[in-house]
Design a protein around this motif. Structure first.
Motif, PDB file in Angstrom:
ATOM      1  N   ARG A 141       0.873  -1.179   0.000  1.00  0.00           N
ATOM      2  CA  ARG A 141       0.000   0.000   0.000  1.00  0.00           C
ATOM      3  C   ARG A 141       0.905   1.222   0.000  1.00  0.00           C
ATOM      4  NH1 ARG A 141      -2.541   4.220  -0.468  1.00  0.00           N
ATOM      5  NH2 ARG A 141      -4.530   4.689   0.557  1.00  0.00           N
ATOM      6  N   ASN A 142       0.980   1.907  -1.124  1.00  0.00           N
ATOM      7  CA  ASN A 142       1.870   3.057  -1.216  1.00  0.00           C
ATOM      8  C   ASN A 142       1.389   4.185  -0.300  1.00  0.00           C
ATOM      9  OD1 ASN A 142       3.735   2.017  -3.001  1.00  0.00           O
ATOM     10  ND2 ASN A 142       2.666   2.741  -4.819  1.00  0.00           N
ATOM     11  N   ARG A 143       2.361   4.848   0.321  1.00  0.00           N
ATOM     12  CA  ARG A 143       2.071   5.996   1.175  1.00  0.00           C
ATOM     13  C   ARG A 143       2.613   7.296   0.594  1.00  0.00           C
ATOM     14  NH1 ARG A 143      -2.150   4.198   3.828  1.00  0.00           N
ATOM     15  NH2 ARG A 143      -1.722   2.326   5.059  1.00  0.00           N
ATOM     16  N   TYR A 144       3.746   7.220  -0.096  1.00  0.00           N
ATOM     17  CA  TYR A 144       4.366   8.413  -0.672  1.00  0.00           C
ATOM     18  C   TYR A 144       5.060   8.039  -1.972  1.00  0.00           C
ATOM     19  CZ  TYR A 144       4.069   9.861   4.246  1.00  0.00           C
ATOM     20  OH  TYR A 144       3.628  10.133   5.519  1.00  0.00           O
ATOM     21  N   PHE A 145       5.076   8.981  -2.924  1.00  0.00           N
ATOM     22  CA  PHE A 145       5.933   8.835  -4.099  1.00  0.00           C
ATOM     23  C   PHE A 145       6.387  10.215  -4.543  1.00  0.00           C
ATOM     24  CE2 PHE A 145       1.611   8.924  -5.977  1.00  0.00           C
ATOM     25  CZ  PHE A 145       1.750   9.878  -6.978  1.00  0.00           C
ATOM     26  N   THR A 146       7.457  10.247  -5.332  1.00  0.00           N
ATOM     27  CA  THR A 146       8.058  11.518  -5.714  1.00  0.00           C
ATOM     28  C   THR A 146       7.640  11.918  -7.126  1.00  0.00           C
ATOM     29  OG1 THR A 146      10.070  10.476  -6.577  1.00  0.00           O
ATOM     30  CG2 THR A 146      10.083  11.126  -4.265  1.00  0.00           C
ATOM     31  N   VAL A 147       7.631  13.233  -7.343  1.00  0.00           N
ATOM     32  CA  VAL A 147       7.421  13.817  -8.667  1.00  0.00           C
ATOM     33  C   VAL A 147       8.751  14.450  -9.064  1.00  0.00           C
ATOM     34  CG1 VAL A 147       6.080  15.446 -10.034  1.00  0.00           C
ATOM     35  CG2 VAL A 147       5.012  14.261  -8.096  1.00  0.00           C
ATOM     36  N   PHE A 148       9.322  14.055 -10.193  1.00  0.00           N
ATOM     37  CA  PHE A 148      10.695  14.419 -10.508  1.00  0.00           C
ATOM     38  C   PHE A 148      10.816  14.950 -11.929  1.00  0.00           C
ATOM     39  CE2 PHE A 148       9.742   9.963 -10.779  1.00  0.00           C
ATOM     40  CZ  PHE A 148      10.180   9.571 -12.035  1.00  0.00           C
ATOM     41  N   ALA A 149      11.814  15.822 -12.134  1.00  0.00           N
ATOM     42  CA  ALA A 149      11.977  16.485 -13.426  1.00  0.00           C
ATOM     43  C   ALA A 149      12.279  15.517 -14.558  1.00  0.00           C
ATOM     44  CB  ALA A 149      13.086  17.536 -13.329  1.00  0.00           C
ATOM     45  N   ALA A 150      12.901  14.384 -14.237  1.00  0.00           N
ATOM     46  CA  ALA A 150      13.236  13.422 -15.287  1.00  0.00           C
ATOM     47  C   ALA A 150      12.009  12.781 -15.920  1.00  0.00           C
ATOM     48  CB  ALA A 150      14.156  12.335 -14.724  1.00  0.00           C
ATOM     49  N   LEU A 151      10.805  13.064 -15.390  1.00  0.00           N
ATOM     50  CA  LEU A 151       9.594  12.595 -16.059  1.00  0.00           C
ATOM     51  C   LEU A 151       9.521  13.120 -17.483  1.00  0.00           C
ATOM     52  CD1 LEU A 151       6.984  12.975 -13.186  1.00  0.00           C
ATOM     53  CD2 LEU A 151       7.549  10.846 -14.384  1.00  0.00           C
TER      54      LEU A 151
ATOM     55  N   LEU B 102       7.979  20.841 -13.398  1.00  0.00           N
ATOM     56  CA  LEU B 102       8.657  21.137 -14.658  1.00  0.00           C
ATOM     57  C   LEU B 102       8.701  22.635 -14.941  1.00  0.00           C
ATOM     58  CD1 LEU B 102       7.283  18.242 -16.895  1.00  0.00           C
ATOM     59  CD2 LEU B 102       9.452  18.353 -15.678  1.00  0.00           C
ATOM     60  N   ALA B 103       7.805  23.391 -14.327  1.00  0.00           N
ATOM     61  CA  ALA B 103       7.806  24.847 -14.473  1.00  0.00           C
ATOM     62  C   ALA B 103       8.695  25.526 -13.427  1.00  0.00           C
ATOM     63  CB  ALA B 103       6.384  25.382 -14.357  1.00  0.00           C
ATOM     64  N   GLY B 104       9.326  24.735 -12.547  1.00  0.00           N
ATOM     65  CA  GLY B 104      10.240  25.303 -11.561  1.00  0.00           C
ATOM     66  C   GLY B 104       9.570  25.979 -10.389  1.00  0.00           C
ATOM     67  N   ARG B 105       8.351  25.567 -10.043  1.00  0.00           N
ATOM     68  CA  ARG B 105       7.602  26.250  -8.995  1.00  0.00           C
ATOM     69  C   ARG B 105       7.894  25.714  -7.595  1.00  0.00           C
ATOM     70  NH1 ARG B 105       3.085  25.957 -13.008  1.00  0.00           N
ATOM     71  NH2 ARG B 105       3.108  27.965 -14.075  1.00  0.00           N
ATOM     72  N   TYR B 106       8.759  24.716  -7.488  1.00  0.00           N
ATOM     73  CA  TYR B 106       9.090  24.156  -6.184  1.00  0.00           C
ATOM     74  C   TYR B 106      10.599  24.155  -5.977  1.00  0.00           C
ATOM     75  CZ  TYR B 106       4.318  22.304  -5.924  1.00  0.00           C
ATOM     76  OH  TYR B 106       2.959  22.167  -5.890  1.00  0.00           O
ATOM     77  N   ALA B 107      11.007  24.089  -4.716  1.00  0.00           N
ATOM     78  CA  ALA B 107      12.399  23.841  -4.357  1.00  0.00           C
ATOM     79  C   ALA B 107      12.463  22.511  -3.613  1.00  0.00           C
ATOM     80  CB  ALA B 107      12.942  24.968  -3.475  1.00  0.00           C
ATOM     81  N   GLY B 108      13.575  21.816  -3.751  1.00  0.00           N
ATOM     82  CA  GLY B 108      13.708  20.512  -3.104  1.00  0.00           C
ATOM     83  C   GLY B 108      12.917  19.442  -3.822  1.00  0.00           C
ATOM     84  N   THR B 109      12.575  18.373  -3.088  1.00  0.00           N
ATOM     85  CA  THR B 109      11.873  17.223  -3.637  1.00  0.00           C
ATOM     86  C   THR B 109      10.371  17.367  -3.411  1.00  0.00           C
ATOM     87  OG1 THR B 109      13.770  15.778  -3.217  1.00  0.00           O
ATOM     88  CG2 THR B 109      11.633  14.711  -3.486  1.00  0.00           C
ATOM     89  N   VAL B 110       9.595  17.059  -4.437  1.00  0.00           N
ATOM     90  CA  VAL B 110       8.142  17.105  -4.328  1.00  0.00           C
ATOM     91  C   VAL B 110       7.624  15.690  -4.073  1.00  0.00           C
ATOM     92  CG1 VAL B 110       5.982  17.586  -5.532  1.00  0.00           C
ATOM     93  CG2 VAL B 110       7.914  19.163  -5.716  1.00  0.00           C
ATOM     94  N   ILE B 111       6.840  15.544  -3.000  1.00  0.00           N
ATOM     95  CA  ILE B 111       6.357  14.235  -2.566  1.00  0.00           C
ATOM     96  C   ILE B 111       4.831  14.240  -2.521  1.00  0.00           C
ATOM     97  CG2 ILE B 111       6.294  12.582  -0.636  1.00  0.00           C
ATOM     98  CD1 ILE B 111       9.093  13.544   0.108  1.00  0.00           C
ATOM     99  N   ILE B 112       4.230  13.247  -3.145  1.00  0.00           N
ATOM    100  CA  ILE B 112       2.791  13.064  -3.074  1.00  0.00           C
ATOM    101  C   ILE B 112       2.472  12.115  -1.915  1.00  0.00           C
ATOM    102  CG2 ILE B 112       0.714  12.276  -4.261  1.00  0.00           C
ATOM    103  CD1 ILE B 112       1.924  14.769  -5.510  1.00  0.00           C
ATOM    104  N   GLU B 113       1.620  12.566  -1.003  1.00  0.00           N
ATOM    105  CA  GLU B 113       1.133  11.708   0.083  1.00  0.00           C
ATOM    106  C   GLU B 113      -0.137  11.035  -0.408  1.00  0.00           C
ATOM    107  OE1 GLU B 113       0.227  11.919   4.874  1.00  0.00           O
ATOM    108  OE2 GLU B 113       0.646  13.746   3.736  1.00  0.00           O
ATOM    109  N   VAL B 114      -0.055   9.733  -0.587  1.00  0.00           N
ATOM    110  CA  VAL B 114      -1.149   8.992  -1.238  1.00  0.00           C
ATOM    111  C   VAL B 114      -2.316   8.807  -0.267  1.00  0.00           C
ATOM    112  CG1 VAL B 114      -1.763   6.864  -2.433  1.00  0.00           C
ATOM    113  CG2 VAL B 114       0.545   7.794  -2.662  1.00  0.00           C
TER     114      VAL B 114
END
Length: 312
Positions: free
Chosen positions: A37-47, A300-312
């Protein structure tokens, strides 16, 4: 359950409507597999590169990427039990069926399990293998506020760097780099500080050119990313061409090494043991899997700093 699928292959930078939230049955684990059961995953520029590549997901496919989750069921001989937290690469869905060998139990010594989603192994590996930071050196990190750069500056400091400088194109990111990410100085994107001993390059392009011009004789460069190409609205996202002065490389005897932590089997353990518990992990937590498509567009638009994490 819900998962994020590719609705249409993007033309240019991917947008939120290139992805879709789909409802599907919860999968059933087979022999040698773990239901997580996933709890978190990352959103990354390499997408951007993943969605543009020939071997990437096609329309209708589910996206994938680093995730943390809780074991629901596992084979009796796997060493895993229900409730264990594991790391794997099948994010972008609420439940995942993962081969036993692809589930990594989390290191319980870390106070915050989310640190496992930091790109620390790449930062640590590049700075200890590709360039080997020496005490007192000046380390320049291009893209210093990104998911990699926000970790790399801190790692460089812990490895003995005397001066850590990062680049960014955003004033608010520059402020965070100085106050939170451990940088001594920040320079505008496309420029570099004087007397660079080590470059940790996540950008390429003008930043790489500037670093060559500012490098000391005998400087070492670790190339770990190519955001100048990945985030280009006009390019394909799979290349990052740049014209550099190769004569300067010769005259200054600059060593340039590309580095990826993939295939470096020892680096993850070293990162977790030596460094991970000693850093601040810059990240933005966003609630709900349905927010992931817009989060990708914003990353991808540069609106965040650091790592972006989705809490599922």
């Amino acid at each position: 359950m819900r998962e994020i699928r590719v609705a249409a292959l993007p033309h240019g930078l991917p947008r939120a409507d290139d992805l879709a939230v789909a409802e599907v049955p919860i999968p059933v684990a087979g022999a040698g597999e773990v239901l997580v059961r996933n709890r978190y995953f990352t959103v990354f520029a390499a997408l951007r590169t993943l969605l543009a590549g020939m071997s990437g997901p096609r329309a209708g496919d589910t996206l994938f990427g680093p995730a943390l989750g809780e074991v629901v069921s596992a084979p009796s001989d796997s060493g895993l039990r229900a409730g264990d937290l594991v790391e794997h690469l099948l994010g972008w869905r609420e439940y995942a069926v993962v081969p036993v060998g692809s589930c990594l139990p989390l290191d319980e010594r870390l106070p915050d399990p989310l640190v496992h989603l930091a790109q620390g192994a790449t930062a640590y590996g590049a700075l200890t293998r590709a360039v080997q930071v020496r005490p007192g050196e000046t380390v320049f990190v291009s893209g210093g506020a990104g998911s990699l750069g926000s970790i790399a500056g801190q790692v460089a400091r812990l490895l003995g760097a005397g001066r850590v400088v990062g680049s960014t194109g955003s004033p608010w990111k520059a402020e965070r780099m100085l106050t939170e990410f451990g940088y001594d100085e920040v320079v505008p994107r496309g420029s570099a500080p004087e007397q660079v001993d080590v470059l940790f390059d996540t950008v390429g392009g003008d930043d790489l050119r500037a670093a060559i011009a500012a490098a000391r004789p005998g400087a070492r460069f670790a190339l770990v990313g190519a955001l100048s190409g990945q985030l280009s609205a006009s390019g394909p996202g799979t290349t990052a061409p740049v014209e550099i002065d190769s004569f300067a490389l010769v005259l200054k005897q600059i060593a340039v090494t590309g580095y990826s932590s993939m295939g470096d089997h020892a680096v993850r353990g070293e990162w977790l043991t030596r460094i991970a518990g000693r850093i601040h992990f810059p990240h933005e937590r966003i609630g709900g899997i349905a927010a992931a498509p817009q989060a990708m567009q914003d990353v991808l638009a540069g609106r965040y700093a650091g790592t972006v994490i989705i809490e599922v």
